[in-house]
Design an enzyme around this catalytic site. Sequence first.
Site, PDB file in Angstrom:
ATOM      1  N   ASP A   1      10.564 -64.062  -4.750  1.00  0.00           N
ATOM      2  CA  ASP A   1      11.344 -64.644  -5.827  1.00  0.00           C
ATOM      3  C   ASP A   1      10.446 -65.710  -6.479  1.00  0.00           C
ATOM      4  O   ASP A   1       9.458 -66.144  -5.878  1.00  0.00           O
ATOM      5  CB  ASP A   1      12.616 -65.274  -5.230  1.00  0.00           C
ATOM      6  CG  ASP A   1      13.404 -66.040  -6.254  1.00  0.00           C
ATOM      7  OD1 ASP A   1      13.606 -65.513  -7.359  1.00  0.00           O
ATOM      8  OD2 ASP A   1      13.819 -67.177  -5.960  1.00  0.00           O
ATOM      9  N   LEU A   2      10.770 -66.121  -7.684  1.00  0.00           N
ATOM     10  CA  LEU A   2       9.920 -67.109  -8.372  1.00  0.00           C
ATOM     11  C   LEU A   2      10.493 -68.532  -8.289  1.00  0.00           C
ATOM     12  O   LEU A   2       9.938 -69.418  -7.635  1.00  0.00           O
ATOM     13  CB  LEU A   2       9.755 -66.705  -9.841  1.00  0.00           C
ATOM     14  CG  LEU A   2       8.990 -67.687 -10.719  1.00  0.00           C
ATOM     15  CD1 LEU A   2       7.518 -67.746 -10.343  1.00  0.00           C
ATOM     16  CD2 LEU A   2       9.129 -67.306 -12.200  1.00  0.00           C
ATOM     17  N   ASP A   3      11.652 -68.718  -8.972  1.00  0.00           N
ATOM     18  CA  ASP A   3      12.230 -70.067  -9.066  1.00  0.00           C
ATOM     19  C   ASP A   3      12.717 -70.533  -7.694  1.00  0.00           C
ATOM     20  O   ASP A   3      13.578 -69.908  -7.083  1.00  0.00           O
ATOM     21  CB  ASP A   3      13.428 -70.040 -10.036  1.00  0.00           C
ATOM     22  CG  ASP A   3      13.002 -69.694 -11.468  1.00  0.00           C
ATOM     23  OD1 ASP A   3      11.993 -70.230 -11.928  1.00  0.00           O
ATOM     24  OD2 ASP A   3      13.697 -68.884 -12.108  1.00  0.00           O
TER      25      ASP A   3
ATOM     26  N   THR B   1      11.375 -74.802 -10.213  1.00  0.00           N
ATOM     27  CA  THR B   1      11.875 -74.861 -11.586  1.00  0.00           C
ATOM     28  C   THR B   1      13.373 -75.162 -11.649  1.00  0.00           C
ATOM     29  O   THR B   1      13.898 -75.380 -12.737  1.00  0.00           O
ATOM     30  CB  THR B   1      11.598 -73.529 -12.314  1.00  0.00           C
ATOM     31  OG1 THR B   1      11.786 -72.493 -11.360  1.00  0.00           O
ATOM     32  CG2 THR B   1      10.198 -73.465 -12.862  1.00  0.00           C
TER      33      THR B   1
ATOM     34  N   LYS C   1      21.627 -70.849  -8.628  1.00  0.00           N
ATOM     35  CA  LYS C   1      20.334 -70.348  -8.147  1.00  0.00           C
ATOM     36  C   LYS C   1      20.372 -68.828  -8.018  1.00  0.00           C
ATOM     37  O   LYS C   1      21.284 -68.278  -7.418  1.00  0.00           O
ATOM     38  CB  LYS C   1      19.998 -70.962  -6.784  1.00  0.00           C
ATOM     39  CG  LYS C   1      19.466 -72.371  -6.903  1.00  0.00           C
ATOM     40  CD  LYS C   1      18.960 -72.877  -5.572  1.00  0.00           C
ATOM     41  CE  LYS C   1      18.406 -74.273  -5.702  1.00  0.00           C
ATOM     42  NZ  LYS C   1      18.145 -74.873  -4.386  1.00  0.00           N
ATOM     43  N   GLY C   2      19.398 -68.176  -8.584  1.00  0.00           N
ATOM     44  CA  GLY C   2      19.307 -66.720  -8.495  1.00  0.00           C
ATOM     45  C   GLY C   2      20.209 -65.992  -9.484  1.00  0.00           C
ATOM     46  O   GLY C   2      20.154 -64.783  -9.616  1.00  0.00           O
TER      47      GLY C   2
ATOM     48  N   ARG D   1      20.782 -65.849 -16.660  1.00  0.00           N
ATOM     49  CA  ARG D   1      21.105 -66.828 -17.710  1.00  0.00           C
ATOM     50  C   ARG D   1      22.520 -66.613 -18.259  1.00  0.00           C
ATOM     51  O   ARG D   1      23.298 -67.554 -18.383  1.00  0.00           O
ATOM     52  CB  ARG D   1      20.072 -66.712 -18.834  1.00  0.00           C
ATOM     53  CG  ARG D   1      19.974 -67.960 -19.698  1.00  0.00           C
ATOM     54  CD  ARG D   1      18.974 -67.738 -20.826  1.00  0.00           C
ATOM     55  NE  ARG D   1      17.674 -67.288 -20.333  1.00  0.00           N
ATOM     56  CZ  ARG D   1      16.729 -66.744 -21.106  1.00  0.00           C
ATOM     57  NH1 ARG D   1      16.924 -66.600 -22.391  1.00  0.00           N
ATOM     58  NH2 ARG D   1      15.579 -66.352 -20.577  1.00  0.00           N
TER      59      ARG D   1
ATOM     60  N   SER E   1      12.138 -61.388  -9.591  1.00  0.00           N
ATOM     61  CA  SER E   1      12.833 -62.579 -10.107  1.00  0.00           C
ATOM     62  C   SER E   1      13.904 -62.216 -11.124  1.00  0.00           C
ATOM     63  O   SER E   1      13.778 -61.230 -11.849  1.00  0.00           O
ATOM     64  CB  SER E   1      11.795 -63.492 -10.783  1.00  0.00           C
ATOM     65  OG  SER E   1      12.424 -64.487 -11.550  1.00  0.00           O
ATOM     66  N   ALA E   2      14.942 -63.055 -11.182  1.00  0.00           N
ATOM     67  CA  ALA E   2      16.006 -62.865 -12.177  1.00  0.00           C
ATOM     68  C   ALA E   2      15.596 -63.421 -13.540  1.00  0.00           C
ATOM     69  O   ALA E   2      16.247 -63.164 -14.551  1.00  0.00           O
ATOM     70  CB  ALA E   2      17.273 -63.577 -11.703  1.00  0.00           C
ATOM     71  N   SER E   3      14.507 -64.175 -13.575  1.00  0.00           N
ATOM     72  CA  SER E   3      14.149 -64.896 -14.795  1.00  0.00           C
ATOM     73  C   SER E   3      13.475 -64.022 -15.837  1.00  0.00           C
ATOM     74  O   SER E   3      12.607 -63.208 -15.513  1.00  0.00           O
ATOM     75  CB  SER E   3      13.213 -66.055 -14.449  1.00  0.00           C
ATOM     76  OG  SER E   3      12.723 -66.640 -15.635  1.00  0.00           O
TER      77      SER E   3
ATOM     78  N   ASN F   1      11.745 -65.486 -18.018  1.00  0.00           N
ATOM     79  CA  ASN F   1      10.570 -66.314 -18.318  1.00  0.00           C
ATOM     80  C   ASN F   1       9.495 -66.189 -17.238  1.00  0.00           C
ATOM     81  O   ASN F   1       8.530 -66.972 -17.224  1.00  0.00           O
ATOM     82  CB  ASN F   1      10.979 -67.784 -18.440  1.00  0.00           C
ATOM     83  CG  ASN F   1      11.955 -68.019 -19.590  1.00  0.00           C
ATOM     84  OD1 ASN F   1      11.653 -67.673 -20.729  1.00  0.00           O
ATOM     85  ND2 ASN F   1      13.123 -68.581 -19.304  1.00  0.00           N
TER      86      ASN F   1
ATOM     87  N   LYS G   1      20.977 -60.145  -9.069  1.00  0.00           N
ATOM     88  CA  LYS G   1      21.243 -60.430  -7.655  1.00  0.00           C
ATOM     89  C   LYS G   1      22.691 -60.908  -7.541  1.00  0.00           C
ATOM     90  O   LYS G   1      23.131 -61.615  -8.434  1.00  0.00           O
ATOM     91  CB  LYS G   1      20.284 -61.513  -7.148  1.00  0.00           C
ATOM     92  CG  LYS G   1      18.803 -61.135  -7.297  1.00  0.00           C
ATOM     93  CD  LYS G   1      17.897 -62.338  -7.049  1.00  0.00           C
ATOM     94  CE  LYS G   1      16.449 -61.982  -7.363  1.00  0.00           C
ATOM     95  NZ  LYS G   1      15.509 -63.105  -7.226  1.00  0.00           N
TER      96      LYS G   1
ATOM     97  N   GLU H   1      13.113 -65.560  -0.482  1.00  0.00           N
ATOM     98  CA  GLU H   1      14.181 -65.971  -1.404  1.00  0.00           C
ATOM     99  C   GLU H   1      14.737 -67.346  -1.059  1.00  0.00           C
ATOM    100  O   GLU H   1      14.845 -67.702   0.103  1.00  0.00           O
ATOM    101  CB  GLU H   1      15.354 -64.992  -1.256  1.00  0.00           C
ATOM    102  CG  GLU H   1      15.521 -64.026  -2.379  1.00  0.00           C
ATOM    103  CD  GLU H   1      15.881 -64.641  -3.726  1.00  0.00           C
ATOM    104  OE1 GLU H   1      16.307 -65.826  -3.776  1.00  0.00           O
ATOM    105  OE2 GLU H   1      15.734 -63.953  -4.739  1.00  0.00           O
ATOM    106  N   ASP H   2      15.112 -68.108  -2.081  1.00  0.00           N
ATOM    107  CA  ASP H   2      15.742 -69.415  -1.817  1.00  0.00           C
ATOM    108  C   ASP H   2      17.238 -69.404  -2.132  1.00  0.00           C
ATOM    109  O   ASP H   2      17.913 -70.406  -1.905  1.00  0.00           O
ATOM    110  CB  ASP H   2      15.074 -70.516  -2.657  1.00  0.00           C
ATOM    111  CG  ASP H   2      15.408 -70.381  -4.121  1.00  0.00           C
ATOM    112  OD1 ASP H   2      15.327 -69.262  -4.653  1.00  0.00           O
ATOM    113  OD2 ASP H   2      15.777 -71.396  -4.742  1.00  0.00           O
TER     114      ASP H   2
END
Length: 219
Positions: A9-11, A17, A45-46, A49, A114-116, A118, A145, A169-170
């Site tokens: 995962d990214l964020d 972020t 989180k996750g 948007r 990632s869900a982002s 960006n 997710k 994952e966070d």
Amino acid sequence: MNKKGFIFDLDGVIVDTAKYHFLAWQKLAKSIDVDFTEAENEQLKGVSRVKSLEKILEWGNKSISEDEFMKLMALKNNDYLSYINEMDENEILPDVSRVLNFLIDANQGISLGSASKNARTILKKVNLYNSFEAIVDGNDVIKGKPNPEVFLKAAKALNISPVDCIVFEDSVAGIQAANAANMISIGVGEKDVLNQADYVFKDFTELENSFLNKLIKNK
Ligand code: BG6
Ligand code: MG
């Protein structure tokens, strides 16, 4: 040779972020007279948007037109991107680079999940874009997710079977997605929050190369 798929995962896993998402959502919530707390931010989180804005409006008991909704989404993202623009490799979370380099040296499959929308911009800003063999992000999936789509697509992109994949994952939604994908789920954060994960580490400094080696060899 053992080749596993390691999906990050990214964020909140590679970069912190969440603080920028919080600032941007908070500013937006304020502009429409809605209170938005850090505890509520945790629940985003996750979450995509669109879903995040839906939740904020729900918490604030607001209903708005489709047009207004799209406008607010764009405002939030522009604000968020102003923070992202300032990012550089100093924002990579501790020991993430060590783990990535270890896995690259061990010839493992490495993907982002990632869900982002960006994600690519952020990876370029922190100079990690080329560390990933595959990148699957919010632009590539229909279902967010906890649906496993993002991780299943990442496994496919790596050409590695889902049971041979490991997800970092966070978020609770992300751990659920990894479990639903039949992958090993590794929580990065608090044990009591991420209690559905197969393993939990506070951060990557706690995750030793010997553990990574076990993941590569044992399954
Ligand atoms: C996730 C974050 O990684 O991406 C969420 O944890 C965020 O907080 C989601 O809403 C979507 O991100 P973006 O960058 O497309 O708005
Ligand atoms: Mg995350």
